[in-house]
Scaffold this motif. Structure first.
Motif, PDB file in Angstrom:
ATOM      1  N   VAL A 180       0.842  -1.201   0.000  1.00 35.20           N
ATOM      2  CA  VAL A 180       0.000   0.000   0.000  1.00 35.20           C
ATOM      3  C   VAL A 180       0.876   1.249   0.000  1.00 35.20           C
ATOM      4  O   VAL A 180       0.667   2.188  -0.788  1.00 35.20           O
ATOM      5  CB  VAL A 180      -0.948  -0.003   1.215  1.00 35.20           C
ATOM      6  N   ILE A 181       1.870   1.287   0.881  1.00 34.91           N
ATOM      7  CA  ILE A 181       2.779   2.435   0.940  1.00 34.91           C
ATOM      8  C   ILE A 181       3.616   2.509  -0.334  1.00 34.91           C
ATOM      9  O   ILE A 181       3.856   3.594  -0.882  1.00 34.91           O
ATOM     10  CB  ILE A 181       3.687   2.340   2.176  1.00 34.91           C
ATOM     11  N   LYS A 182       4.055   1.365  -0.835  1.00 31.18           N
ATOM     12  CA  LYS A 182       4.812   1.352  -2.093  1.00 31.18           C
ATOM     13  C   LYS A 182       3.976   1.923  -3.235  1.00 31.18           C
ATOM     14  O   LYS A 182       4.487   2.647  -4.098  1.00 31.18           O
ATOM     15  CB  LYS A 182       5.257  -0.069  -2.431  1.00 31.18           C
ATOM     16  N   ALA A 183       2.679   1.604  -3.251  1.00 31.79           N
ATOM     17  CA  ALA A 183       1.798   2.107  -4.300  1.00 31.79           C
ATOM     18  C   ALA A 183       1.649   3.620  -4.220  1.00 31.79           C
ATOM     19  O   ALA A 183       1.650   4.319  -5.245  1.00 31.79           O
ATOM     20  CB  ALA A 183       0.436   1.427  -4.197  1.00 31.79           C
ATOM     21  N   LEU A 184       1.526   4.147  -3.018  1.00 32.22           N
ATOM     22  CA  LEU A 184       1.402   5.598  -2.853  1.00 32.22           C
ATOM     23  C   LEU A 184       2.688   6.304  -3.276  1.00 32.22           C
ATOM     24  O   LEU A 184       2.643   7.354  -3.939  1.00 32.22           O
ATOM     25  CB  LEU A 184       1.052   5.929  -1.406  1.00 32.22           C
ATOM     26  N   ASN A 185       3.823   5.737  -2.892  1.00 33.75           N
ATOM     27  CA  ASN A 185       5.099   6.319  -3.315  1.00 33.75           C
ATOM     28  C   ASN A 185       5.235   6.293  -4.835  1.00 33.75           C
ATOM     29  O   ASN A 185       5.718   7.256  -5.450  1.00 33.75           O
ATOM     30  CB  ASN A 185       6.260   5.563  -2.671  1.00 33.75           C
ATOM     31  N   LEU A 186       4.816   5.183  -5.431  1.00 35.61           N
ATOM     32  CA  LEU A 186       4.868   5.054  -6.883  1.00 35.61           C
ATOM     33  C   LEU A 186       3.981   6.096  -7.551  1.00 35.61           C
ATOM     34  O   LEU A 186       4.401   6.748  -8.526  1.00 35.61           O
ATOM     35  CB  LEU A 186       4.414   3.645  -7.287  1.00 35.61           C
ATOM     36  N   TYR A 187       2.788   6.252  -7.028  1.00 27.04           N
ATOM     37  CA  TYR A 187       1.849   7.205  -7.628  1.00 27.04           C
ATOM     38  C   TYR A 187       2.400   8.626  -7.585  1.00 27.04           C
ATOM     39  O   TYR A 187       2.328   9.364  -8.576  1.00 27.04           O
ATOM     40  CB  TYR A 187       0.493   7.140  -6.925  1.00 27.04           C
ATOM     41  N   ARG A 188       2.949   9.011  -6.443  1.00 29.75           N
ATOM     42  CA  ARG A 188       3.518  10.364  -6.342  1.00 29.75           C
ATOM     43  C   ARG A 188       4.691  10.551  -7.309  1.00 29.75           C
ATOM     44  O   ARG A 188       4.834  11.604  -7.933  1.00 29.75           O
ATOM     45  CB  ARG A 188       3.970  10.633  -4.901  1.00 29.75           C
ATOM     46  N   ARG A 189       5.512   9.532  -7.400  1.00 29.80           N
ATOM     47  CA  ARG A 189       6.687   9.637  -8.279  1.00 29.80           C
ATOM     48  C   ARG A 189       6.271   9.774  -9.739  1.00 29.80           C
ATOM     49  O   ARG A 189       6.863  10.560 -10.488  1.00 29.80           O
ATOM     50  CB  ARG A 189       7.568   8.401  -8.099  1.00 29.80           C
ATOM     51  N   LYS A 190       5.261   9.041 -10.153  1.00 26.23           N
ATOM     52  CA  LYS A 190       4.848   9.053 -11.546  1.00 26.23           C
ATOM     53  C   LYS A 190       4.049  10.308 -11.913  1.00 26.23           C
ATOM     54  O   LYS A 190       4.117  10.780 -13.061  1.00 26.23           O
ATOM     55  CB  LYS A 190       4.002   7.815 -11.858  1.00 26.23           C
ATOM     56  N   THR A 191       3.288  10.843 -10.968  1.00 24.65           N
ATOM     57  CA  THR A 191       2.416  11.982 -11.268  1.00 24.65           C
ATOM     58  C   THR A 191       2.996  13.308 -10.790  1.00 24.65           C
ATOM     59  O   THR A 191       2.408  14.367 -11.036  1.00 24.65           O
ATOM     60  CB  THR A 191       1.035  11.791 -10.617  1.00 24.65           C
ATOM     61  N   LEU A 192       4.120  13.263 -10.088  1.00 26.51           N
ATOM     62  CA  LEU A 192       4.777  14.460  -9.551  1.00 26.51           C
ATOM     63  C   LEU A 192       3.885  15.196  -8.552  1.00 26.51           C
ATOM     64  O   LEU A 192       3.978  16.415  -8.398  1.00 26.51           O
ATOM     65  CB  LEU A 192       5.200  15.402 -10.688  1.00 26.51           C
TER      66      LEU A 192
END
Length: 262
Positions: free
Chosen positions: A29-41
């Motif tokens: 879940v935390i990995k997904a949130l980090n991924l989302y922020r990284r991809k969408t800035l």
């Protein structure tokens, strides 16, 4: 799962009903949130509440489903910045079993590591009753793959099996092929014995292990055989189940066709 934005937070917060599940950076879940922020800035953090119903180490994709739901929810809460195709592509960076949840129909034929997703018509009816049976021990996916004997794999064509299941409108025992049963049963012989007893009960159209284990799926009925009430099986996770899909741009919803676990 419940989600809300945390505009003034400096990190995400994850609460889980299962105290044995880590809620730090190792959780998908935390990995997904980090991924989302990284991809969408984006810089938004989130508060997530997870009511864990799918057992850990069950081979049912519980963690992967949580990660996919998190990506979908974060995107929804921030105005739909990413497309479904974006989420599908990105999800493969943190897990091989997450991408399937972004199939447009919720039913898919997956290849590669699982990240190559092809939408298919559900091969069986969604109201087909099933019973999930999981012993109290889990199986570590890396260990199972390391124990896989390539020479003992099925020679059946996966696409052919899918066509067979669709034509039969159900999973017969001959079509219930999972190459990971071999390493799982080698590592946990009692799991093989449990599968055999479920087959011999004569109550199901087919019985097979899901994913890398250790859950056994009984297809065609959600009746609980009498032998599972023996003391030997008192710690099993037993639950009826049904299949679900999703509508384009929507997410998965409970079918309402199954009862609470015993």
């Amino acid at each position: 799962m419940e989600f809300e934005t945390s505009p003034y937070a400096l990190q995400d917060t994850l609460e889980c009903s299962d105290p044995t599940i880590p809620t730090d950076e190792s959780n998908l879940v935390i990995k997904a949130l980090n991924l989302y922020r990284r991809k969408t800035l984006q810089s938004m953090y989130f508060k997530v509440k997870l009511h864990k119903r799918v057992p850990h180490g069950a081979g049912l994709g519980g963690g992967s489903g949580n990660a996919a739901t998190t990506l979908f929810a974060a995107n929804k809460l921030l105005g739909g910045i990413a497309s479904n195709e974006d989420l599908l592509e990105w999800s493969g960076e943190i897990g091989s079993d997450i991408s399937v949840f972004f199939s447009n129909t919720g039913a898919a034929y997956c290849t590669g590591r699982g990240e190559v997703v092809e939408d298919v018509t559900p091969p069986v009816t969604l109201d087909t009753p099933m019973l999930l049976v999981k012993p109290p021990v889990g199986l570590a996916t890396p260990k199972i793959f390391k124990s896989l004997d390539l020479g003992r794999r099925s020679t059946a064509d996966p696409r052919g099996l899918l066509d067979t299941i669709a034509a039969a409108r159900g999973v017969d025992q001959d079509a219930a092929v999972n190459d990971l049963e071999q390493p799982a049963f080698d590592n946990l012989p009692e799991l093989a014995a449990l599968k055999q007893r479920l087959i011999e009960s004569g109550q199901y159209r087919s019985v097979f292990m899901t994913g890398s284990g250790s859950t056994i799926v009984c297809f065609g009925s959600d009746a609980v055989p009498d032998f599972l009430r023996e003391p030997l099986y008192k710690d099993l996770f037993i639950s009826p189940a049904r299949l679900i899909t999703r509508k384009p741009n929507g997410w998965y919803e409970h079918s309402g066709l199954w009862k609470e676990p015993l």
